[in-house]
Write a protein that holds these residues in place. Structure first.
Motif, short mmCIF file in Angstrom:
data_model
loop_
_atom_site.label_atom_id
_atom_site.label_comp_id
_atom_site.label_asym_id
_atom_site.label_seq_id
_atom_site.Cartn_x
_atom_site.Cartn_y
_atom_site.Cartn_z
N LYS A 97 29.42 47.74 56.03
CA LYS A 97 30.34 48.82 56.38
C LYS A 97 31.75 48.31 56.62
O LYS A 97 32.74 48.94 56.24
N SER A 98 31.86 47.14 57.27
CA SER A 98 33.18 46.58 57.57
C SER A 98 33.92 46.19 56.29
O SER A 98 35.14 46.33 56.21
N THR A 99 33.17 45.73 55.30
CA THR A 99 33.78 45.36 54.02
C THR A 99 34.27 46.60 53.29
O THR A 99 35.37 46.60 52.71
N GLU A 141 41.69 38.77 53.28
CA GLU A 141 40.50 39.11 54.06
C GLU A 141 39.31 39.51 53.20
O GLU A 141 38.17 39.55 53.68
N LEU A 142 39.56 39.78 51.90
CA LEU A 142 38.47 40.21 51.02
C LEU A 142 38.09 39.20 49.94
O LEU A 142 37.04 39.33 49.32
N VAL A 143 38.91 38.17 49.73
CA VAL A 143 38.68 37.29 48.58
C VAL A 143 37.36 36.54 48.66
O VAL A 143 36.80 36.15 47.63
N ASN A 144 36.83 36.33 49.85
CA ASN A 144 35.55 35.63 49.99
C ASN A 144 34.37 36.60 50.17
O ASN A 144 33.25 36.16 50.44
N LYS A 145 34.66 37.89 50.03
CA LYS A 145 33.61 38.90 50.22
C LYS A 145 33.29 39.68 48.96
O LYS A 145 32.14 40.02 48.71
N VAL A 146 34.32 40.02 48.18
CA VAL A 146 34.12 40.82 46.97
C VAL A 146 34.96 40.25 45.83
O VAL A 146 35.83 39.41 46.05
N ARG A 147 34.70 40.74 44.64
CA ARG A 147 35.51 40.37 43.48
C ARG A 147 35.73 41.60 42.62
O ARG A 147 35.00 42.59 42.71
N GLN A 148 36.76 41.52 41.80
CA GLN A 148 37.12 42.62 40.89
C GLN A 148 36.65 42.30 39.47
O GLN A 148 36.84 41.18 39.00
N VAL A 149 36.03 43.28 38.83
CA VAL A 149 35.65 43.14 37.43
C VAL A 149 36.23 44.34 36.68
O VAL A 149 35.75 45.46 36.81
N ILE A 202 34.50 46.83 42.11
CA ILE A 202 34.66 45.93 43.26
C ILE A 202 33.26 45.70 43.80
O ILE A 202 32.63 46.60 44.36
N VAL A 203 32.76 44.49 43.60
CA VAL A 203 31.36 44.17 43.85
C VAL A 203 31.25 42.99 44.80
O VAL A 203 32.22 42.24 44.98
N PRO A 204 30.09 42.78 45.44
CA PRO A 204 29.91 41.61 46.31
C PRO A 204 30.26 40.32 45.58
O PRO A 204 30.02 40.20 44.37
N ILE A 205 30.78 39.36 46.28
CA ILE A 205 31.27 38.12 45.67
C ILE A 205 30.17 37.44 44.85
O ILE A 205 30.44 36.86 43.79
N ALA A 206 28.93 37.53 45.31
CA ALA A 206 27.82 36.90 44.59
C ALA A 206 27.02 37.92 43.79
O ALA A 206 25.99 37.58 43.21
#
Length: 266
Positions: A94-96, A169-177, A186-190
């Motif tokens: 939720k925080s993400t 604050e988001l670069v280690n949590k999600v990534r853009q495709v 915008i999906v989880p980093i892994a």
């Protein structure tokens, strides 16, 4: 080709992207060869799966009617089998989600939520419609949908989407495709289709070498690099064409059926 044919003999399960792989995204056209392919694979004892950026809500009736054994949806974040049994569930914290929305609002970007059983937009305008309508039609609008629903993926929507850069604050949590000139997943980093497929393989006791997959866009890249045999449709992103073991014809020209015949799987 001989090496590829030998490698294909290890195939026990095949995953298919939907848009511009099984069907043409902008027209909805799906060739008659597709149901025939699924039936032939079933008779040969080869399992099938859907691996899509769509959530399960967005898997079209004609795709479900193919009776695949598995659905890897929301770019790997929500995975079920043909009996609707949950295999993997990975909603964004939720925080993400809150951080993503704060960033997008500051960037003057609209957004779309992927829940497990719905797709909802923050607003509906020409830019959003250009990207979303060919896939889902017109969406319901609720910018606060995330307050009481799990979110598996967020889509950014704007005429400057290519200029959006994730904050620290988001670069280690999600990534853009990016999948459209106006939109990015915008999906989880892994998170990826490969992650979802790996959960299926673990349940089945199979290895990456037992997988074949068909796709065309950047959200297929991790799966193409995952293992087994990767087949790109003729009109695919350059990175997908470069990563593919084999390039087949277009949807309209029965590319999937042609590839499977060439690789001696049907």
């Amino acid at each position: 080709m001989k090496d590829l044919l030998n490698k294909a003999k290890q195939t026990k399960i095949i995953f298919f992207d939907i848009d511009d792989t099984l069907r043409v995204k902008n027209t909805g056209y799906m060739p008659d060869s597709i149901p025939r392919v699924f039936e032939l694979l079933r008779k040969k004892g080869i399992l099938t799966g859907i691996a899509t950026g769509r959530n399960f809500y967005g898997v079209l009736p004609e795709i479900k009617a193919l009776n695949p054994d598995f659905f890897v949806t929301a770019n790997g974040a929500y995975v079920i089998d043909s009996s609707d049994q949950l295999i993997y569930n990975n909603p964004l914290p939720k925080s993400t989600v809150a951080s993503i929305l704060s960033w997008l609002k500051n960037c003057d970007s609209d957004y779309v939520f992927y829940g497990s059983d719905n797709v909802v937009a923050s607003s509906w305008n020409e830019v959003v419609a250009q990207a979303i309508s060919p896939i889902y039609g017109e969406l319901s609008v609720n910018p606060d949908y995330h307050d009481i629903h799990d979110i598996y993926q967020v889509l950014s929507l704007s005429d400057h989407d290519d200029q959006l850069v994730l904050p620290d604050e988001l670069v280690n949590k999600v990534r853009q495709v990016r999948w459209h000139p106006h939109s990015s997943d915008i999906v989880p980093i892994a998170g990826s289709k490969a992650d979802g497929v790996s959960r299926v393989l673990k349940q089945l006791g199979l290895s990456p070498e037992n997988v074949m997959n068909f796709g065309d866009e950047l959200n297929d890249l991790e799966l193409f690099e995952f293992g087994g045999i990767s087949v790109a449709m003729k009109v695919s992103h350059p990175a997908i064409l470069a990563s593919a073991d084999y390039v087949t014809d277009s949807v309209e020209n029965d590319g999937i059926e042609k590839a499977l015949k060439t690789l001696a799987l049907i």
